[in-house]
Structures are given as structure tokens and as C-alpha cells.
Motif scaffolding. Structure first.
Motif, mmCIF file in Angstrom:
data_model
loop_
_atom_site.group_PDB
_atom_site.id
_atom_site.type_symbol
_atom_site.label_atom_id
_atom_site.label_comp_id
_atom_site.label_asym_id
_atom_site.label_seq_id
_atom_site.Cartn_x
_atom_site.Cartn_y
_atom_site.Cartn_z
ATOM 1 N N HIS A 233 -10.272 -5.860 -1.066
ATOM 2 C CA HIS A 233 -10.243 -4.834 -2.775
ATOM 3 C C HIS A 233 -9.889 -3.739 -2.231
ATOM 4 O O HIS A 233 -9.586 -3.156 -3.323
ATOM 5 C CB HIS A 233 -11.926 -4.596 -2.556
ATOM 6 C CG HIS A 233 -13.007 -6.034 -3.440
ATOM 7 N ND1 HIS A 233 -12.282 -6.213 -4.763
ATOM 8 C CD2 HIS A 233 -13.455 -6.959 -2.904
ATOM 9 C CE1 HIS A 233 -13.306 -7.382 -4.844
ATOM 10 N NE2 HIS A 233 -14.102 -7.735 -3.889
ATOM 11 N N LEU A 234 -10.103 -2.745 -1.676
ATOM 12 C CA LEU A 234 -9.804 -0.971 -1.228
ATOM 13 C C LEU A 234 -7.741 -1.245 -1.225
ATOM 14 O O LEU A 234 -7.597 -1.202 -1.623
ATOM 15 C CB LEU A 234 -9.713 -0.789 0.373
ATOM 16 C CG LEU A 234 -11.856 -0.584 0.172
ATOM 17 C CD1 LEU A 234 -11.823 -0.065 2.099
ATOM 18 C CD2 LEU A 234 -11.925 0.589 -1.065
ATOM 19 N N GLN A 235 -7.586 -2.605 -0.702
ATOM 20 C CA GLN A 235 -5.420 -2.526 -0.757
ATOM 21 C C GLN A 235 -5.261 -2.526 -2.233
ATOM 22 O O GLN A 235 -4.133 -2.537 -2.451
ATOM 23 C CB GLN A 235 -5.265 -3.269 0.175
ATOM 24 C CG GLN A 235 -5.091 -2.887 1.710
ATOM 25 C CD GLN A 235 -4.496 -3.930 2.873
ATOM 26 O OE1 GLN A 235 -5.738 -3.883 3.671
ATOM 27 N NE2 GLN A 235 -3.716 -4.364 2.553
ATOM 28 N N GLN A 236 -5.854 -3.898 -2.676
ATOM 29 C CA GLN A 236 -5.939 -3.752 -4.607
ATOM 30 C C GLN A 236 -6.326 -3.335 -5.432
ATOM 31 O O GLN A 236 -5.894 -2.933 -6.514
ATOM 32 C CB GLN A 236 -6.480 -5.465 -4.942
ATOM 33 C CG GLN A 236 -6.117 -7.050 -3.980
ATOM 34 C CD GLN A 236 -4.645 -6.573 -3.788
ATOM 35 O OE1 GLN A 236 -4.121 -6.599 -5.369
ATOM 36 N NE2 GLN A 236 -4.337 -7.634 -2.836
ATOM 37 N N GLY A 237 -6.035 -1.706 -4.772
ATOM 38 C CA GLY A 237 -6.889 -0.832 -6.021
ATOM 39 C C GLY A 237 -8.125 -0.820 -6.411
ATOM 40 O O GLY A 237 -8.219 -0.710 -7.320
ATOM 41 N N ARG A 238 -8.929 -1.706 -6.056
ATOM 42 C CA ARG A 238 -10.569 -1.616 -6.539
ATOM 43 C C ARG A 238 -11.481 -0.933 -6.123
ATOM 44 O O ARG A 238 -11.732 -0.984 -4.278
ATOM 45 C CB ARG A 238 -10.655 -3.377 -6.330
ATOM 46 C CG ARG A 238 -9.711 -4.665 -7.107
ATOM 47 C CD ARG A 238 -10.199 -5.686 -7.645
ATOM 48 N NE ARG A 238 -8.975 -7.120 -8.248
ATOM 49 C CZ ARG A 238 -8.492 -7.422 -7.252
ATOM 50 N NH1 ARG A 238 -8.045 -7.010 -5.730
ATOM 51 N NH2 ARG A 238 -7.789 -7.952 -7.671
ATOM 52 N N SER A 239 -12.581 -0.898 -7.389
ATOM 53 C CA SER A 239 -13.951 -0.354 -5.968
ATOM 54 C C SER A 239 -14.757 -1.952 -5.195
ATOM 55 O O SER A 239 -14.669 -2.367 -6.531
ATOM 56 C CB SER A 239 -14.227 0.484 -6.940
ATOM 57 O OG SER A 239 -13.703 1.611 -7.199
ATOM 58 N N ALA A 240 -15.196 -1.288 -4.942
ATOM 59 C CA ALA A 240 -16.332 -2.300 -4.218
ATOM 60 C C ALA A 240 -17.396 -2.006 -3.540
ATOM 61 O O ALA A 240 -17.195 -0.676 -3.183
ATOM 62 C CB ALA A 240 -16.420 -3.292 -2.583
ATOM 63 N N ILE A 241 -18.732 -2.442 -4.077
ATOM 64 C CA ILE A 241 -19.797 -1.340 -3.154
ATOM 65 C C ILE A 241 -20.982 -2.398 -2.799
ATOM 66 O O ILE A 241 -21.040 -3.629 -3.667
ATOM 67 C CB ILE A 241 -20.967 -1.162 -4.375
ATOM 68 C CG1 ILE A 241 -19.742 -0.254 -6.100
ATOM 69 C CG2 ILE A 241 -22.089 -0.540 -4.321
ATOM 70 C CD1 ILE A 241 -20.216 0.419 -7.080
#
Length: 69
Positions: free
Chosen positions: A5-13
Motif C-alpha cells: 500500500h505504501l509503495q502504491q501511494g495509498r494510505s493504510a490504517i
């Protein structure tokens, strides 16, 4: 999945209450997935929902109130 998720530019909680698991969730900043690894994970998407359609989640279909917040 958090690193992906981080490498795809997404936020993950992520959610956890266990200290060991919380520490594991933070341990995603000292490595990167390769382009090949990212592509392999991206390839897992079938385009089909694994759960019910959001509009189908109602008191009538699940038998209990669904909180709005």
C-alpha cells in the motif's frame, strides 16, 4: 500488504491491540518490494468483490443494526 500500500501511494490504517503485532505493522519502512513483487501482488486482483455489495448490508440481510459511524 502494508508495504505494498505504501509503495502504491495509498494510505493504510492497520488495526491491532497486541503490542507485538503493532510493532510488526511499523516494521515496513526499512525495505522496499521489487517491481516484480509489486506486479505479482497487483496480479492477485480478480476484479470481483469478496464480500457483499455495500448496499446489501442492511438490518434485513444481516439481522442486526449496522452502525453508521
Amino acid at each position: 500488504m502494508l508495504r505494498w500500500h505504501l509503495q502504491q501511494g495509498r494510505s493504510a490504517i492497520p488495526k491491532s491491540v497486541r503490542p507485538q503485532r503493532i510493532a510488526e505493522n511499523f516494521d515496513v519502512f526499512d525495505f522496499e518490494l521489487t517491481g516484480e513483487q509489486l506486479a505479482a501482488i497487483d496480479g492477485l486482483d480478480t476484479g470481483k468483490r469478496g464480500g457483499p455489495e455495500p448496499a446489501d448490508v442492511t438490518l434485513a440481510t444481516f439481522g442486526r443494526p449496522i452502525p453508521e459511524d
